[in-house]
Design a protein around this motif. Structure first.
Motif, short mmCIF file in Angstrom:
data_model
loop_
_atom_site.label_atom_id
_atom_site.label_comp_id
_atom_site.label_asym_id
_atom_site.label_seq_id
_atom_site.Cartn_x
_atom_site.Cartn_y
_atom_site.Cartn_z
N THR A 137 -21.08 -59.69 -12.77
CA THR A 137 -19.77 -59.30 -13.24
C THR A 137 -19.73 -57.78 -13.46
OG1 THR A 137 -19.26 -61.36 -14.29
CG2 THR A 137 -18.04 -59.41 -14.94
N LEU A 138 -21.26 -57.31 -14.16
CA LEU A 138 -21.17 -55.91 -14.50
C LEU A 138 -21.34 -55.04 -13.33
CD1 LEU A 138 -23.46 -56.54 -17.54
CD2 LEU A 138 -21.35 -55.43 -17.65
N VAL A 139 -21.99 -55.48 -12.19
CA VAL A 139 -22.44 -54.84 -11.10
C VAL A 139 -20.83 -54.79 -10.23
CG1 VAL A 139 -23.32 -54.79 -8.88
CG2 VAL A 139 -24.81 -55.46 -10.77
N ILE A 140 -20.17 -55.65 -10.39
CA ILE A 140 -18.91 -55.55 -9.59
C ILE A 140 -17.94 -54.68 -10.30
CG2 ILE A 140 -16.73 -56.95 -9.32
CD1 ILE A 140 -18.42 -59.35 -8.62
N ALA A 141 -17.94 -54.69 -11.85
CA ALA A 141 -17.21 -53.94 -12.69
C ALA A 141 -17.47 -52.33 -12.14
CB ALA A 141 -17.45 -54.05 -13.95
N LEU A 187 -3.87 -51.96 -17.00
CA LEU A 187 -4.74 -53.16 -16.65
C LEU A 187 -5.42 -52.94 -15.55
CD1 LEU A 187 -5.40 -56.18 -17.10
CD2 LEU A 187 -3.24 -56.66 -16.00
N GLY A 188 -4.68 -52.37 -14.43
CA GLY A 188 -5.53 -52.30 -13.21
C GLY A 188 -6.64 -50.96 -13.47
N LEU A 193 -13.54 -53.14 -17.13
CA LEU A 193 -14.27 -52.90 -18.24
C LEU A 193 -14.06 -54.14 -19.34
CD1 LEU A 193 -13.42 -49.23 -18.50
CD2 LEU A 193 -15.58 -50.14 -18.74
N MET A 194 -12.77 -54.83 -19.19
CA MET A 194 -12.75 -55.84 -19.87
C MET A 194 -13.42 -57.10 -19.51
SD MET A 194 -10.88 -55.35 -22.45
CE MET A 194 -10.04 -53.78 -22.97
N ALA A 195 -13.70 -57.30 -18.13
CA ALA A 195 -14.54 -58.16 -17.69
C ALA A 195 -16.07 -58.11 -18.07
CB ALA A 195 -14.42 -58.25 -15.93
N SER A 196 -16.38 -56.78 -18.32
CA SER A 196 -17.85 -56.44 -18.50
C SER A 196 -17.67 -56.92 -19.92
CB SER A 196 -17.92 -54.88 -18.60
OG SER A 196 -18.01 -54.43 -17.21
N LEU A 197 -16.90 -56.67 -20.84
CA LEU A 197 -16.97 -57.21 -22.05
C LEU A 197 -17.18 -58.74 -22.36
CD1 LEU A 197 -16.91 -56.45 -25.16
CD2 LEU A 197 -14.15 -56.87 -24.99
N VAL A 211 -17.13 -50.48 -25.31
CA VAL A 211 -15.99 -50.40 -24.27
C VAL A 211 -14.98 -49.70 -24.43
CG1 VAL A 211 -14.62 -51.96 -22.95
CG2 VAL A 211 -16.66 -52.66 -23.21
N THR A 212 -14.49 -49.81 -26.08
CA THR A 212 -13.35 -48.95 -26.13
C THR A 212 -13.56 -47.40 -26.22
OG1 THR A 212 -12.70 -50.42 -28.05
CG2 THR A 212 -12.12 -48.23 -28.29
N GLY A 213 -14.95 -47.13 -26.52
CA GLY A 213 -15.29 -45.49 -26.19
C GLY A 213 -15.30 -45.30 -24.76
N LEU A 214 -15.76 -46.18 -23.98
CA LEU A 214 -15.67 -45.84 -22.32
C LEU A 214 -13.97 -45.54 -22.16
CD1 LEU A 214 -18.52 -48.15 -20.92
CD2 LEU A 214 -18.69 -45.96 -21.24
N ILE A 215 -13.57 -46.66 -22.35
CA ILE A 215 -11.92 -46.42 -22.07
C ILE A 215 -11.26 -45.26 -22.42
CG2 ILE A 215 -9.63 -47.53 -22.52
CD1 ILE A 215 -10.94 -50.36 -22.62
N ALA A 216 -11.48 -44.73 -23.65
CA ALA A 216 -11.18 -43.66 -24.26
C ALA A 216 -11.56 -42.55 -23.76
CB ALA A 216 -11.48 -43.69 -25.90
#
Length: 263
Positions: A137-141, A187-188, A193-197, A211-216
């Motif tokens: 999942t992380l690799v796909i993300a 969402l797109g 990143l949510m799947a990574s969570l 994950v919040t930090g990466l999104i920001a």
């Protein structure tokens, strides 16, 4: 004197937008407090049990408010500036539509989790396929970070003016629809990143903060593409480590013997 009088409406509007941003950050802070309080001690690592649908959906919406409101605040402020009636309610309805899209994503995630649990059962335990599912999942993300779709979605998140102009709808129903539409672009941009969570521990406050930090960083820093590639490198490294040496990942809770993956 006349010029000063003419500036007052503009200053009042600017103060209102500043207050709106402050409100969104305050709501995000409250959501963080609530999430920490409710999720304390619940992190079982990759494949943490999601609980009942009602409980999960409630905590998921709170998590989305905590994680997304800081980075979406500039878009809500821009929408507020563009509304003709300067309604203090419309921007909050816009934000509610944004959360509605993420609530739908949470329902989908719960459905996939339950389907996997019922169909595959113990095959997804950590000591069987679970570690490989989480790492994969992380690799796909990480790979998704490098796709054209990710680039397009991130562009809409970083520069929402085009979306607001092209999809403008008046009234409260219009605000809700526009918020939901902007949430769809977000969402797109952020689903991987949510799947990574989920892969790292959906009830982990530490990974939620990461994950919040990466999104920001992707949405707010001037170097969006650099942040996007950096996030891909981080996710790839985590995916490899999760399969090879999971105990080397700081903050990762490794499921106990027989723990069941519920992705």
């Amino acid at each position: 004197m006349a010029s000063v009088e003419g500036l007052r409406p503009a200053l009042a509007a600017a103060r209102a937008r500043l207050g709106l941003v402050a409100l969104l950050f305050a709501l995000a802070a409250f959501a963080w407090w609530f999430a920490v309080d409710r999720m304390r001690g619940m992190d079982d690592g990759p494949g943490t049990d999601l609980g009942t649908l009602g409980w999960f959906l409630g905590i998921w919406v709170v998590m989305m408010a905590a994680m997304m409101f800081p980075s979406v605040a500039p878009t809500v402020a821009l929408y507020s500036r563009m509304t003709k009636k300067r309604s203090p309610v419309a921007p909050l309805v816009f934000a509610s539509g944004y959360l509605l899209t993420w609530a739908a994503a949470g329902l989908l995630a719960f459905g996939i989790s339950e389907a996997g649990r019922r169909v595959l059962g113990d095959a997804l335990s950590w000591d069987r396929a679970g570690r490989w599912v989480a790492g994969g999942t992380l690799v796909i993300a990480a790979a998704y970070q490098l796709t054209p779709l990710k680039t397009v979605c991130l562009r809409h998140c970083r520069s929402p003016l085009g979306f607001l102009l092209g999809h403008w709808r008046d009234g409260m129903s219009g605000a809700l629809r526009m918020g939901a539409g902007h949430g769809a672009w977000c969402l797109g941009c952020c689903w991987a990143l949510m799947a990574s969570l989920f892969a790292l521990g959906i009830m982990s406050i530490a990974w939620m903060a990461v994950v919040t930090g990466l999104i920001a960083a992707e949405k707010l820093l001037p170097w969006g593409r650099v942040a996007m590639y950096g996030t891909a490198a981080i996710l790839l490294a985590l995916g490899i480590l999760l399969v090879a040496v999971p105990e080397s990942i700081p903050g990762l809770t490794i499921p106990g013997e027989g723990a069941r993956m519920t992705m």
